[in-house]
Design an enzyme around this catalytic site. Structure first.
Site, PDB file in Angstrom:
ATOM      1  N   ASP A 306      23.860  -1.581  43.788  1.00 48.25           N
ATOM      2  CA  ASP A 306      23.518  -1.536  45.203  1.00 48.25           C
ATOM      3  C   ASP A 306      22.579  -2.686  45.516  1.00 48.25           C
ATOM      4  O   ASP A 306      21.673  -2.959  44.734  1.00 48.25           O
ATOM      5  CB  ASP A 306      22.803  -0.213  45.524  1.00 48.25           C
ATOM      6  N   THR A 380      24.126   4.577  67.499  1.00 50.84           N
ATOM      7  CA  THR A 380      23.663   3.618  68.511  1.00 50.84           C
ATOM      8  C   THR A 380      23.390   2.257  67.911  1.00 50.84           C
ATOM      9  O   THR A 380      23.501   1.243  68.600  1.00 50.84           O
ATOM     10  CB  THR A 380      22.384   4.123  69.195  1.00 50.84           C
ATOM     11  N   MET A 382      20.708   0.921  67.347  1.00 51.04           N
ATOM     12  CA  MET A 382      19.524   0.238  67.903  1.00 51.04           C
ATOM     13  C   MET A 382      18.431   1.259  68.162  1.00 51.04           C
ATOM     14  O   MET A 382      18.665   2.459  68.203  1.00 51.04           O
ATOM     15  CB  MET A 382      19.888  -0.526  69.178  1.00 51.04           C
ATOM     16  N   LYS A 394      15.825  -3.024  70.480  1.00 53.56           N
ATOM     17  CA  LYS A 394      16.124  -3.971  69.407  1.00 53.56           C
ATOM     18  C   LYS A 394      17.179  -3.329  68.515  1.00 53.56           C
ATOM     19  O   LYS A 394      17.224  -2.109  68.350  1.00 53.56           O
ATOM     20  CB  LYS A 394      14.852  -4.322  68.609  1.00 53.56           C
ATOM     21  N   ASP A 517      23.331   7.747  44.317  1.00 56.32           N
ATOM     22  CA  ASP A 517      22.446   8.876  44.576  1.00 56.32           C
ATOM     23  C   ASP A 517      22.983   9.819  45.642  1.00 56.32           C
ATOM     24  O   ASP A 517      22.927  11.011  45.496  1.00 56.32           O
ATOM     25  CB  ASP A 517      21.037   8.386  44.944  1.00 56.32           C
ATOM     26  N   ASP A 521      28.316   8.922  47.450  1.00 55.70           N
ATOM     27  CA  ASP A 521      28.610   8.165  46.249  1.00 55.70           C
ATOM     28  C   ASP A 521      29.451   8.977  45.270  1.00 55.70           C
ATOM     29  O   ASP A 521      29.989   8.418  44.303  1.00 55.70           O
ATOM     30  CB  ASP A 521      27.309   7.774  45.526  1.00 55.70           C
TER      31      ASP A 521
END
Lengths: 685, 570
Positions: A306, A380, A382, A394, A517, A521
């Site tokens: 990862d 979303t 953001m 942002k 984890d 996965d």
């Protein structure tokens, strides 16, 4: 006592004395049968002992003396091998003992069908039962939290004293029986039946109760048994040949030759090597569900890592504000600061830090008053804040422009260029907007972990392909991949693409290792050949993996690969050594056997051993003491350096092949000098 | 030793290495169905044969089917040959009026020619009619092909992945006969006849010697039989004394042609192997290991023979050991030929092995006891070497920290079990039968030389049988029932104890996925692996015979040099 405290106990005096006792108990033929090589030595010991007794009764003092010493050394050979095994097992047993003490009989508060709570012994809980565990109580069995948050002391298993947070839903929901809740109260759904819990499995694994031979061990055992069988026939045929030649060869000498020729060194140390490998993993807080998994770790050709947490620091840091042409940098910085004040994520905090550093802003969350905070969600993409009529957002380069358009604004043409530039540099662009206006872009930089480059290079040298898994877009992923030097990457990875990638690699003949984890996965973990689940992960991930990393460290896979290789190397080195040893032993014993009838064969006594009796005894002594001398190496493992196979082979062939050829010549000669000096046997040539 | 002698041996080795590639490429074209210059002639014949025999060319076999096909093929060969020998007296082409061959000898001979051993417990020119010689020759064409087919199947097992079949035995057989055996032995026979070997079907000629005695001079289809005898690494020569007979090898040139014929397919196969596994370095490494052991053996033997007999030196007779050697060949060429015959397992001899110096005898024994892998006969030599390679990979391969793999295929319990089996059975048979021979009345009665030399003779006979070599040390009553039957069994075990596990390994490997090569892959090419391979052959394959060799040739050698001899003689 935790596993950690036990690390240094392997060679303590109590462990040694316990192993000595165990070595004698293991003389039981029923136990010895498991190891054909050493069983043959034991049978040989019995015969030579009987021969010695016969000679004593006959009053043949000189031959009795010789035969008795051979018998003693043959018994010692068996005992040394048993001792090595017992010593390796002893380490594990102490660890299991420590674990068992935590599995005390706990009472559980089980939620009955009607919602009432009844007290039942923890050992009676079955899969699906639900229990309530409050602060100060021990979690009765493995399970998943379905309600509540708690801090849990897992030191009984991991040795790590700092408590960890476990919470319902999410990737931190698994709890382990035997660990203690420190605060709050949780409801746990039990996921393991009695005797099958993590702790139970751990104890039985460590104790070796379920230790099955690994595939390579089985193959090696077959070869060793085959070699032993061949030498039994060789020795059986030697007797008629000597009768034909008129040579008188005693049974003791024939047995001595047999024991010297069969691969006792590896035969005696093989199980110790396997057990100590498992123990070495445990010392690094990795619990392998099977020996097969450890061996597969050595074979892994591809590992999936990862990006976040393994290759880069968990968090990205804001390093630059890039305003749009008609926007001041401070305007952008202020908006970014305001939108991040309530953002507890590391990224958010790094934006706050950067803004304060550059423009000495003083606002704190308290100044925001009744602002409405929009948290970041996967949908979303953001986050933001509605504050005093200002709508500050942002987020990703897709969601924020969409928001601006929705507000009736337009996009500055420079934005796309900046977003692409930052992405190409390996960073993550965060677009900041206020109302219908794009203010600029924040450059969030991935911080590569120190030393990871070198580790990845080491893996490449060992012939292992590294693949970086990331949710980033391909451009960003490519940059980081180049920077740290991974061979391939999987961008915008989803559980499905991960699974597909693993399957494709496997179809090409590769063995794939990965760490995981989360529950998502699990399919990939189940598909991978070596799957390390983090202890902090979900129960599903832990079930799917074939190893559990108690430290939950994402780079642990690299250690595991090394340990897997080390076990194989150690086994191979001792096998080569053992087989190469035979040459010198032939030259010690064969002339000694037949020199009486063919005096010319003395020419083959190239070590110039004093007498036939001293030659045979010296070879047998060498064969015996090489086992305890190699025990430390067997327990520690041959050092593994990540260089190409060709270099490893050359080095190990020189040390263990050539060394195995030469060393016994020297060793037997030295022992013969001692035997001669002490007049242990007849020195008559 | 002379410079010329050593140079001659080295040049010969260089020639062998030089022919490996062209022969290998030709084999590759034949078995990978590429174009060869013989296609216009042979392809129609091939198709016709399949049509007649009802063979479906494209239908492939599993390892068991492939083995059963070989077994059936061998069984029919055995029965037909046995039948012909038993009733030879009643059959035509028998100008010397030989009687039927007895049951013991017929069994021994039929097994011998079926297994490509060509152990001759009979004297050809004094036992066999022309028809019987021809029937023997038929087996000389067919029996090496079983071995060749084995290696074809085995290599397919190594190279194919996730498959189940190893090819079609009938196709491999037919293509070998049409493209390899027939054309080469035809040309070879022409060359040998041109170099002086007789080729006719006429009766033996009676000559009157100068002393006035009458002498019957044997002749017959010698050139043709010798060509396939050498080319197929068979070794069952027309005459009892093989190449020592002036009609079998009239000149040194003829002997050299025969040597090269014998080596051609085995060395070519190593290149073929490299070509098929798509890494010619693999083939060169195997050939390098073989050639190193071969050269060491030839030079050691030459040294021992050239040094001569110390006991004769005491009597003032100096020079090389010429007992049992053809004067026209001398010690260097004789050593080369005797090393070759035991290494390549063709088994015809140009000198009397019984009369070699003990160290020379040791070399011949070593070549056979190591499993006939030092070049070895058609297919089986390479096959044995690949089995050793698998063992070497397994023994040392763990040392690089991976599950051992050979050419990308993982070597696991099943392969190790089979490779160990292939190693155990020959050892058991050689040692077991030898031990029986030297302690039983029947066995001891056949030993003509007492002492260590007698043990060498016995060890040689069974090693030759198990190794399907066929050469004889001599000094042993090979036609006595004890030895016809025990050596017969040894030949059978030697052949099939190798076939079954080898095909089983191929059958297992062919189903496996292949692991792509990387920096972590154990390198199975280069001098390091070559050295490892040699060490494995010597330590695991040959050293188990050390106690026996110590009581045989080694004891004799050291006794000889300290002036001790073992009296008697029959």
């Amino acid at each position: 006592m935790s596993i950690h405290e036990l690390k240094s106990q392997a060679l303590s005096s109590s462990a040694v004395s316990q192993a000595i006792g165990e070595a004698f108990r293991k003389l039981n033929p029923r136990w010895m049968m498991h190891n054909p090589v050493m069983f043959i030595v034991e049978v040989g010991s019995v015969f030579t002992t009987l021969d010695a007794v016969r000679l004593l009764i006959e009053g043949n003092a000189s031959l009795f003396n010789f035969t008795l010493q051979i018998a003693i050394w043959l018994w010692l050979t068996v005992l040394f091998a048993n001792f090595a095994e017992a010593l390796a097992e002893g380490r594990g047993r102490a660890q299991a003992q420590a674990l068992r003490s935590t599995r005390t009989e706990t009472m559980a508060r089980k939620i009955g069908p009607s919602g009432t709570i009844e007290a039942v012994p923890g050992t009676q809980l079955r899969v699906g039962d639900r229990v309530v565990v409050a602060a100060g109580e021990i979690i009765p069995s493995d399970g998943t939290i379905i309600e509540g948050v708690a801090s849990v002391d897992e030191s009984a298993i991991t040795g790590e004293s700092a408590p960890v947070i476990r919470a319902a839903s999410g990737d931190m929901s698994a709890v382990t029986g035997g660990t203690r809740v420190l605060s709050d109260q949780i409801t746990v759904q039990i996921t393991a039946n009695p005797g099958e819990t993590f702790l139970d499995r751990m104890i039985s694994l460590i104790e070796g109760a379920v230790r099955q031979k690994t595939p390579n061990e089985i193959a090696l055992a077959i070869l060793l048994a085959g070699l032993t069988l061949i030498f039994v026939v060789v020795i059986m045929a030697t007797e008629p040949f000597s009768i034909y030649s008129g040579a008188v060869v005693s049974m003791t000498v024939l047995i001595a030759l047999l024991v010297c020729l069969i691969p006792t060194t590896i035969g005696g140390l093989m199980s110790a090597i396997g057990i100590s490998g498992m123990n070495r993993l445990l010392q690094r807080n990795v619990l392998a569900m099977s020996g097969r998994a450890i061996e597969a770790a050595g074979d892994v050709n591809v590992i999936l890592l990862d990006k976040t947490g393994t290759i880069t620091m968990g968090n990205r840091m804001a390093t630059e504000f890039v305003p749009m042409p008609d926007v001041k940098e401070s305007t952008l910085a202020e908006a970014a600061l305001l939108s991040s004040l309530s953002d507890e994520t590391p990224e958010g905090q790094s934006i706050v830090r950067l803004a304060r550093e550059r423009f000495q802003f003083t606002q704190t969350p308290a100044d925001l008053g009744n602002a409405e905070f929009h948290e970041f969600t996967a949908q979303t993409q953001m986050s933001g804040i509605d504050f005093g009529g200002r709508l500050i957002r942002k987020g990703s380069s897709k969601s924020v422009p969409a928001f601006v358009k929705e507000q009736g604004g337009s996009l500055p043409p420079e934005m796309d260029g900046e977003v692409t530039r930052i992405g190409r540099l390996g960073g993550t662009p965060l677009v900041v907007a206020e109302g219908d206006r794009i203010l600029g872009v924040i450059y969030l930089k991935d911080i590569v972990k120190p030393g990871i480059r070198e580790r990845l290079q080491a893996l490449r040298d060992a012939g292992i392909k590294t693949v970086m898994i990331t949710g980033d877009n391909p451009v960003t992923a490519d940059t980081i991949a180049k920077e740290v030097g991974v061979d391939d990457f999987l961008a915008q990875a989803t559980p499905e693409t991960k699974l597909a990638y693993i399957k494709q690699e496997q179809a090409e003949g590769y063995l794939v290792g990965m760490v995981g984890d989360g529950t998502n996965d699990s399919p990939a973990l189940a598909q991978a050949d070596v799957a390390v689940a983090m202890n902090s992960g979900t129960q599903a991930a832990r079930e799917a993996g074939n190893m559990v990393d108690l430290d939950s460290s994402p780079t642990k896979l690299l250690d595991i690969v090394e340990i897997g290789k080390q076990i194989l190397i150690t086994r191979g080195a001792m096998t080569t050594f053992s087989v190469a040893n035979d040459v010198a032993k032939y030259f010690a014993i064969i002339p000694a056997m037949f020199v009486a009838v063919f005096p010319g064969l003395e020419a083959m006594n190239i070590m110039h051993l004093t007498s036939p009796e001293s030659a045979v005894l010296s070879a047998v002594i060498f064969n015996a003491i090489i086992i305890p001398l190699l025990i430390p190496l067997a327990l520690r493992g041959v050092r593994y350096r990540p260089v190409g196979a060709a270099v490893i082979l050359r080095n190990n062939l020189v040390v263990y092949g050539l060394g195995g050829l030469v060393l016994p010549f020297i060793g037997i000669k030295l022992i013969d000098l001692v035997v001669t000096a002490l007049h242990l046997v007849s020195l008559h040539p | 030793m002379t410079v010329t002698g050593v140079l001659g041996i080295l040049v010969f080795a260089a020639v062998l290495i030089a022919i490996a590639k062209p022969v290998g490429l030709y084999l590759y074209a034949v078995y990978d169905q590429r174009r060869t210059f013989l296609d216009p002639v042979m392809r129609p014949v091939e198709r016709g044969i399949y049509r007649l025999a009802g063979v479906r060319e494209e239908k492939e076999m599993s390892w068991l089917e492939y083995f059963l096909a070989i077994l059936a093929f061998n069984l029919v060969g055995f029965i037909v040959l046995y039948g012909f020998l038993r009733i030879q007296g009643a059959l035509p082409l028998n100008p010397a009026h030989f009687k039927d061959v007895g049951p013991h000898l017929s069994f021994n001979t039929a097994v011998s020619f079926m297994t490509n051993t060509n152990w001759q417990a009979y004297g050809g020119e004094s036992t066999m009619s022309y028809l019987s010689q021809t029937m023997l020759m038929v087996q000389q064409f067919l029996s090496p092909i079983s071995g060749l087919a084995m290696i074809l199947a085995f290599i397919r097992g190594l190279t194919r992945r996730n498959a189940h079949s190893l090819g079609n035995f009938w196709v491999d057989l037919t293509r070998t006969v049409l493209w390899v055996s027939l054309p080469v032995s035809f040309v070879g026979a022409m060359v040998l006849v041109a170099l002086g070997s007789p080729q006719n079907w006429g009766p033996y000629v009676t000559a009157h010697t100068l002393q006035g005695a009458r002498q019957s001079i044997a002749q017959g289809p010698v050139g043709m039989m010798n060509a396939i005898m050498q080319f197929g690494d068979n070794g069952g020569g027309f005459f009892n004394m093989n190449a020592g007979h002036p009609y079998e090898a009239p000149t040194i040139a003829s002997l050299m042609v025969q040597l090269i014929l014998g080596f051609s397919i085995p060395v070519g196969l190593t290149y073929y192997f490299g070509k098929v596994v798509k890494d010619t370095r693999q083939g060169w490494t195997i050939l390098g290991a073989m050639m190193a052991m071969f050269l060491a053996g030839a030079l050691v033997m030459y040294h021992a023979e050239a040094l001569g007999n110390p006991l004769l030196a005491h009597l003032g007779i100096h020079g090389a050991n010429m007992e049992g050697k053809e004067v026209r060949f001398g010690p260097a060429l004789s050593s080369l030929f005797e090393t070759s015959t035991t290494a390549v397992s063709w088994g015809s001899t140009a000198a009397a092995n019984d009369s070699l110096m003990p160290i020379g005898g040791l070399i011949t024994l070593f070549n056979m006891m190591s499993g006939e892998v030092i070049i070895g006969a058609w297919g089986v030599g390479l096959l044995g070497m690949l089995a050793f390679a698998i063992l070497a990979v397994f023994l040392a391969g763990l040392m690089v920290g991976r599950t051992p793999e050979y050419l990308g295929k993982k070597i696991q319990a099943y392969e190790v079990k089979m490779a160990t089996l292939a190693m155990i059975v020959p050892t058991f048979v050689i040692l077991g039968l030898s031990a029986w021979a030297v302690t039983s009345k029947g066995g001891l009665a056949g030993i003509y030389n007492p002492g260590p030399h007698g043990l060498s003779e016995v060890l040689y006979a069974f090693s030759s049988g198990v190794g399907n070599n066929g050469s004889a040390f001599g000094g042993l009553d090979a036609a006595a029932p004890f030895y016809t039957w025990t050596v017969g069994l040894a030949m059978l075990f030697g052949r099939f104890a190798m076939y079954i596990p080898a095909l089983a390994i191929a059958g297992s490997l062919v189903q496996k996925q292949s692991v792509p090569e990387s920096a972590g892959t154990f390198p199975t090419h280069g001098t390091l692996f070559g050295g490892l391979l040699i060490a494995t052959v010597v330590i695991v394959g040959a050293l188990v015979f050390f106690p026996a060799l110590a009581l045989g040739p080694l004891a004799e050698h050291f006794a000889l040099w300290s002036g001790h001899v073992f009296g008697g003689g029959a």
